[in-house]
Scaffold this motif. Structure first.
Motif, PDB file in Angstrom:
ATOM      1  N   MET A 374       0.848  -1.185   0.000  1.00 35.79           N
ATOM      2  CA  MET A 374       0.000   0.000   0.000  1.00 35.79           C
ATOM      3  C   MET A 374       0.887   1.240   0.000  1.00 35.79           C
ATOM      4  SD  MET A 374      -2.767  -1.222   2.872  1.00 35.79           S
ATOM      5  CE  MET A 374      -3.848   0.162   2.549  1.00 35.79           C
ATOM      6  N   THR A 375       0.610   2.160  -0.899  1.00 35.13           N
ATOM      7  CA  THR A 375       1.357   3.422  -0.950  1.00 35.13           C
ATOM      8  C   THR A 375       0.437   4.633  -0.890  1.00 35.13           C
ATOM      9  OG1 THR A 375       1.364   3.312  -3.376  1.00 35.13           O
ATOM     10  CG2 THR A 375       3.301   2.438  -2.219  1.00 35.13           C
ATOM     11  N   GLN A 376      -0.763   4.533  -1.446  1.00 40.97           N
ATOM     12  CA  GLN A 376      -1.656   5.687  -1.495  1.00 40.97           C
ATOM     13  C   GLN A 376      -2.176   6.037  -0.098  1.00 40.97           C
ATOM     14  OE1 GLN A 376      -5.126   5.261  -4.004  1.00 40.97           O
ATOM     15  NE2 GLN A 376      -5.110   7.436  -4.510  1.00 40.97           N
ATOM     16  N   HIS A 377      -1.967   7.283   0.290  1.00 44.19           N
ATOM     17  CA  HIS A 377      -2.478   7.836   1.559  1.00 44.19           C
ATOM     18  C   HIS A 377      -1.905   7.160   2.793  1.00 44.19           C
ATOM     19  CE1 HIS A 377      -5.166  10.067  -0.924  1.00 44.19           C
ATOM     20  NE2 HIS A 377      -5.987   9.076  -1.180  1.00 44.19           N
ATOM     21  N   VAL A 378      -0.822   6.349   2.654  1.00 39.57           N
ATOM     22  CA  VAL A 378      -0.336   5.619   3.818  1.00 39.57           C
ATOM     23  C   VAL A 378       0.202   6.584   4.884  1.00 39.57           C
ATOM     24  CG1 VAL A 378       2.070   5.260   3.062  1.00 39.57           C
ATOM     25  CG2 VAL A 378       0.916   3.518   4.466  1.00 39.57           C
ATOM     26  N   GLY A 379       0.579   7.800   4.475  1.00 38.92           N
ATOM     27  CA  GLY A 379       1.023   8.788   5.443  1.00 38.92           C
ATOM     28  C   GLY A 379      -0.062   9.191   6.424  1.00 38.92           C
ATOM     29  N   ALA A 380      -1.325   8.952   6.058  1.00 42.28           N
ATOM     30  CA  ALA A 380      -2.423   9.266   6.981  1.00 42.28           C
ATOM     31  C   ALA A 380      -2.367   8.381   8.223  1.00 42.28           C
ATOM     32  CB  ALA A 380      -3.765   9.092   6.277  1.00 42.28           C
ATOM     33  N   GLY A 387      -0.450  12.179  15.796  1.00 41.89           N
ATOM     34  CA  GLY A 387      -1.315  13.209  16.361  1.00 41.89           C
ATOM     35  C   GLY A 387      -2.149  12.730  17.524  1.00 41.89           C
ATOM     36  N   ARG A 388      -2.103  11.414  17.802  1.00 45.21           N
ATOM     37  CA  ARG A 388      -2.916  10.811  18.868  1.00 45.21           C
ATOM     38  C   ARG A 388      -4.358  11.294  18.768  1.00 45.21           C
ATOM     39  NH1 ARG A 388       1.304  11.417  23.923  1.00 45.21           N
ATOM     40  NH2 ARG A 388       1.658  13.452  22.987  1.00 45.21           N
ATOM     41  N   LEU A 389      -4.873  11.247  17.538  1.00 48.62           N
ATOM     42  CA  LEU A 389      -6.190  11.800  17.244  1.00 48.62           C
ATOM     43  C   LEU A 389      -7.284  10.861  17.721  1.00 48.62           C
ATOM     44  CD1 LEU A 389      -5.428  13.062  13.625  1.00 48.62           C
ATOM     45  CD2 LEU A 389      -5.379  14.375  15.745  1.00 48.62           C
ATOM     46  N   LYS A 390      -8.275  11.414  18.385  1.00 46.64           N
ATOM     47  CA  LYS A 390      -9.413  10.629  18.840  1.00 46.64           C
ATOM     48  C   LYS A 390     -10.336  10.361  17.659  1.00 46.64           C
ATOM     49  CE  LYS A 390      -9.423  11.878  23.720  1.00 46.64           C
ATOM     50  NZ  LYS A 390      -9.165  10.467  24.106  1.00 46.64           N
ATOM     51  N   LEU A 391     -10.656   9.095  17.472  1.00 45.85           N
ATOM     52  CA  LEU A 391     -11.431   8.687  16.304  1.00 45.85           C
ATOM     53  C   LEU A 391     -12.930   8.731  16.546  1.00 45.85           C
ATOM     54  CD1 LEU A 391      -9.152   5.707  15.323  1.00 45.85           C
ATOM     55  CD2 LEU A 391      -9.541   7.736  13.926  1.00 45.85           C
ATOM     56  N   GLY A 392     -13.367   8.650  17.793  1.00 45.95           N
ATOM     57  CA  GLY A 392     -14.801   8.636  18.050  1.00 45.95           C
ATOM     58  C   GLY A 392     -15.461   7.468  17.333  1.00 45.95           C
ATOM     59  N   PHE A 406      -8.020   6.597   5.511  1.00 46.86           N
ATOM     60  CA  PHE A 406      -7.825   7.970   5.049  1.00 46.86           C
ATOM     61  C   PHE A 406      -9.072   8.816   5.319  1.00 46.86           C
ATOM     62  CE2 PHE A 406      -7.697  11.279   1.646  1.00 46.86           C
ATOM     63  CZ  PHE A 406      -6.579  11.954   2.123  1.00 46.86           C
ATOM     64  N   GLU A 407     -10.237   8.212   5.147  1.00 45.06           N
ATOM     65  CA  GLU A 407     -11.467   8.927   5.500  1.00 45.06           C
ATOM     66  C   GLU A 407     -11.479   9.256   6.996  1.00 45.06           C
ATOM     67  OE1 GLU A 407     -15.189   7.217   3.691  1.00 45.06           O
ATOM     68  OE2 GLU A 407     -13.742   5.689   3.043  1.00 45.06           O
ATOM     69  N   ALA A 408     -11.010   8.287   7.794  1.00 48.85           N
ATOM     70  CA  ALA A 408     -10.958   8.523   9.240  1.00 48.85           C
ATOM     71  C   ALA A 408     -10.004   9.666   9.571  1.00 48.85           C
ATOM     72  CB  ALA A 408     -10.538   7.248   9.959  1.00 48.85           C
ATOM     73  N   TYR A 409      -8.902   9.741   8.842  1.00 45.19           N
ATOM     74  CA  TYR A 409      -7.938  10.826   9.072  1.00 45.19           C
ATOM     75  C   TYR A 409      -8.565  12.179   8.745  1.00 45.19           C
ATOM     76  CZ  TYR A 409      -3.851  13.812   8.420  1.00 45.19           C
ATOM     77  OH  TYR A 409      -2.957  14.842   8.474  1.00 45.19           O
ATOM     78  N   LEU A 410      -9.262  12.244   7.623  1.00 40.80           N
ATOM     79  CA  LEU A 410      -9.934  13.499   7.261  1.00 40.80           C
ATOM     80  C   LEU A 410     -10.967  13.886   8.321  1.00 40.80           C
ATOM     81  CD1 LEU A 410     -10.505  13.066   3.414  1.00 40.80           C
ATOM     82  CD2 LEU A 410      -8.784  14.477   4.558  1.00 40.80           C
ATOM     83  N   ALA A 411     -11.709  12.886   8.783  1.00 39.49           N
ATOM     84  CA  ALA A 411     -12.731  13.172   9.787  1.00 39.49           C
ATOM     85  C   ALA A 411     -12.106  13.660  11.095  1.00 39.49           C
ATOM     86  CB  ALA A 411     -13.580  11.929  10.036  1.00 39.49           C
ATOM     87  N   ALA A 412     -10.974  13.068  11.478  1.00 41.52           N
ATOM     88  CA  ALA A 412     -10.334  13.435  12.738  1.00 41.52           C
ATOM     89  C   ALA A 412      -9.660  14.797  12.678  1.00 41.52           C
ATOM     90  CB  ALA A 412      -9.318  12.373  13.133  1.00 41.52           C
ATOM     91  N   THR A 413      -9.194  15.173  11.488  1.00 38.28           N
ATOM     92  CA  THR A 413      -8.493  16.458  11.356  1.00 38.28           C
ATOM     93  C   THR A 413      -9.417  17.577  10.904  1.00 38.28           C
ATOM     94  OG1 THR A 413      -7.823  15.818   9.105  1.00 38.28           O
ATOM     95  CG2 THR A 413      -6.250  15.413  10.898  1.00 38.28           C
ATOM     96  N   GLN A 414     -10.610  17.213  10.445  1.00 38.20           N
ATOM     97  CA  GLN A 414     -11.604  18.216  10.027  1.00 38.20           C
ATOM     98  C   GLN A 414     -12.919  17.880  10.729  1.00 38.20           C
ATOM     99  OE1 GLN A 414     -11.714  18.546   5.695  1.00 38.20           O
ATOM    100  NE2 GLN A 414      -9.581  17.887   5.597  1.00 38.20           N
ATOM    101  N   MET A 418     -18.028  16.224   6.309  1.00 31.03           N
ATOM    102  CA  MET A 418     -19.131  15.330   5.975  1.00 31.03           C
ATOM    103  C   MET A 418     -18.800  13.900   6.400  1.00 31.03           C
ATOM    104  SD  MET A 418     -22.113  14.899   4.697  1.00 31.03           S
ATOM    105  CE  MET A 418     -22.463  16.375   3.736  1.00 31.03           C
ATOM    106  N   ALA A 419     -17.496  13.500   6.257  1.00 29.37           N
ATOM    107  CA  ALA A 419     -17.114  12.137   6.618  1.00 29.37           C
ATOM    108  C   ALA A 419     -17.400  11.863   8.085  1.00 29.37           C
ATOM    109  CB  ALA A 419     -15.632  11.918   6.321  1.00 29.37           C
ATOM    110  N   ARG A 420     -17.135  12.811   8.952  1.00 35.15           N
ATOM    111  CA  ARG A 420     -17.361  12.599  10.375  1.00 35.15           C
ATOM    112  C   ARG A 420     -18.858  12.514  10.673  1.00 35.15           C
ATOM    113  NH1 ARG A 420     -13.815  12.804  14.452  1.00 35.15           N
ATOM    114  NH2 ARG A 420     -14.623  12.950  16.563  1.00 35.15           N
ATOM    115  N   ARG A 421     -19.637  13.337  10.021  1.00 33.72           N
ATOM    116  CA  ARG A 421     -21.086  13.319  10.260  1.00 33.72           C
ATOM    117  C   ARG A 421     -21.696  12.005   9.778  1.00 33.72           C
ATOM    118  NH1 ARG A 421     -20.588  18.717   8.521  1.00 33.72           N
ATOM    119  NH2 ARG A 421     -21.528  18.267   6.499  1.00 33.72           N
TER     120      ARG A 421
END
Length: 428
Positions: A374-380, A387-392, A406-414, A418-421
């Motif tokens: 896997m290479t795409q978005h693996v940096g997420a 970032g020790r981001l809470k995923l909820g 990657f969707e989870a990363y977007l939701a956690a950082t934004q 819409m992804a989080r909702r």
């Protein structure tokens, strides 16, 4: 103020440059142990492959780079430190004084106590001098045995394969890269390597190396399996150990490496450490660990330099980061990829496609991840962990469909995305 930097590898170079920016008028002395320009050990496999020449390994390509910065360069190997007098003794007998000291002496390859390990056809792959010796022996068709299939071993293995040698890899662990890959992932990498024509023997070791009597190979290597292999070259890639012996009789605390706090300061005020020699607090547990990777060395060096110049910078904690290209198969591991005893994890495997993903959680925080193919978005994955981001609610999503990280990363950082909702609605 006089700053003395022991080591001219990535940590030493970055520290010298950061110090000059932070302290324009201070004296800076950087000491390297080899009569060579500052270079990157991680570039040596590319040199062996023939992709670059020796100058391609140099960390700074511009002639006079350090002169222009006012950084004085010396060659020497530190053998003793007097913390009371603030002096360092070098192997040639000369002393250097300091006001602030940075220990960035790196590490050295470990040679296991194997009979015959000191024969001239047995090499490590750590310095440019090593690379020259290997290049002379690793001709196309040469029979080469490599001891060790860890991170460094796999990088060397690729260079050897591209030189056209007949390669056998022997690893004491039960899988390849056992210190960065789960059992399933390490087994998949082994299968991939074997399909490329390399013999891999796991759960085995080298018992002795003998000068061959007769035959067309200079060495006979005896394995713990009972096999005896004719070899032209043996490469020892059995791990590294920090260069900290010169600190033995000092109050500087050393465990596996030189113990430092979040400021990269040792137990002795005014003495700092960075890079492969430093043992710093882990991002999650706070336990000290050595993370011998070049990006980590650079981050630690910047923090140390700022504090040596009178600032107050801190490392948030060391995050284990491994990205490996094994004969074209990309694998990664981040953080506590092995998980927590009371945590949760998920693993998805596609053996045929050589794709793999493992996620490890503590509460609703991602603390570790392993991937193959896997290479795409693996940096997420790194972003979520570092970032020790809470995923909820996204934690439950990932336990069901880990590929959606990657969707989870977007939701956690934004948080208002819409992804989080959508995730919250799905698990309401």
């Amino acid at each position: 103020m006089k700053h003395l930097i022991l080591g001219n590898g990535p940590a030493g170079v970055v520290a010298a440059e950061a110090l000059r920016r932070a302290a324009p008028r201070d004296e800076i002395v950087m000491v390297g142990s080899e009569n060579l320009p500052s270079y990157s050990r991680m570039a040596i496999p590319y040199l062996l492959e023939g992709n670059i020449d020796e100058s391609g390994t140099y960390l700074r390509k511009t002639p006079g780079h350090f002169d222009a910065l006012g950084v004085r360069l010396l060659e020497g190997r530190a053998v003793a430190l007097d913390t009371a007098k603030q002096t360092v003794l070098f192997a040639d007998g000369h002393f250097e004084t300091y006001d602030r000291l940075l220990v960035a002496t790196g590490s050295h390859p470990v040679r296991p106590p194997i009979p015959g390990v000191d024969l001239p056809e047995v090499q490590t792959c750590w310095t440019l001098t090593d690379a020259r010796a290997i290049a002379a022996l690793a001709k196309p068709g040469a029979r080469v045995l490599q001891l060790g299939a860890g991170f460094i071993g796999c990088i060397i293995m690729e260079a050897l394969a591209k030189r056209g040698v007949q390669l056998t890899v022997v690893e004491m662990g039960d899988r390849m890269v056992p210190r960065m890959m789960t059992p399933k992932a390490g087994g998949m990498i082994k299968r991939w390597v074997e399909e490329q024509g390399i013999r891999v023997v796991t759960s085995a070791g080298v018992e002795r190396i003998d000068r061959a009597e007769g035959g067309d190979a200079p060495l006979t290597v005896s394995l713990s399996t009972g096999d005896k292999l004719a070899c032209d070259l043996v490469i020892v890639a059995a791990g590294v150990a920090p260069n900290a012996a010169f600190l033995d009789a000092t109050p500087v605390h050393v465990a596996k490496g030189v113990l430092v706090d979040a400021r990269m300061e040792t137990s002795v005020p005014g003495i700092f450490a960075a890079g492969d020699v430093a043992e710093a607090p882990d991002l999650f547990t706070g336990a000290h660990l050595v993370s011998a990777i070049q990006p980590n060395a650079a981050d630690q060096a910047r923090v140390a330099a700022i504090n040596m110049a009178g600032g107050n910078a801190r490392m948030p904690g060391v995050l284990a980061i491994n990205v490996l290209d094994t004969l074209g198969l990309i694998s990664t591991s981040f953080g506590q990829w092995w998980g927590e005893p009371d945590g949760q994890g998920v693993e998805v495997v596609d053996e045929a496609a050589f794709r793999y993903l493992s996620l490890q959680f503590k509460d609703d925080v991602l603390i570790g991840a392993t991937s193959i193919g896997m290479t795409q978005h693996v940096g997420a994955l790194r972003g979520l962990i570092q970032g020790r981001l809470k995923l909820g609610p996204w934690k439950d999503v990932l336990l069901e469909a880990p590929q959606r990280f990657f969707e989870a990363y977007l939701a956690a950082t934004q948080p208002d995305s819409m992804a989080r909702r959508q995730a919250a609605a799905a698990f309401a």
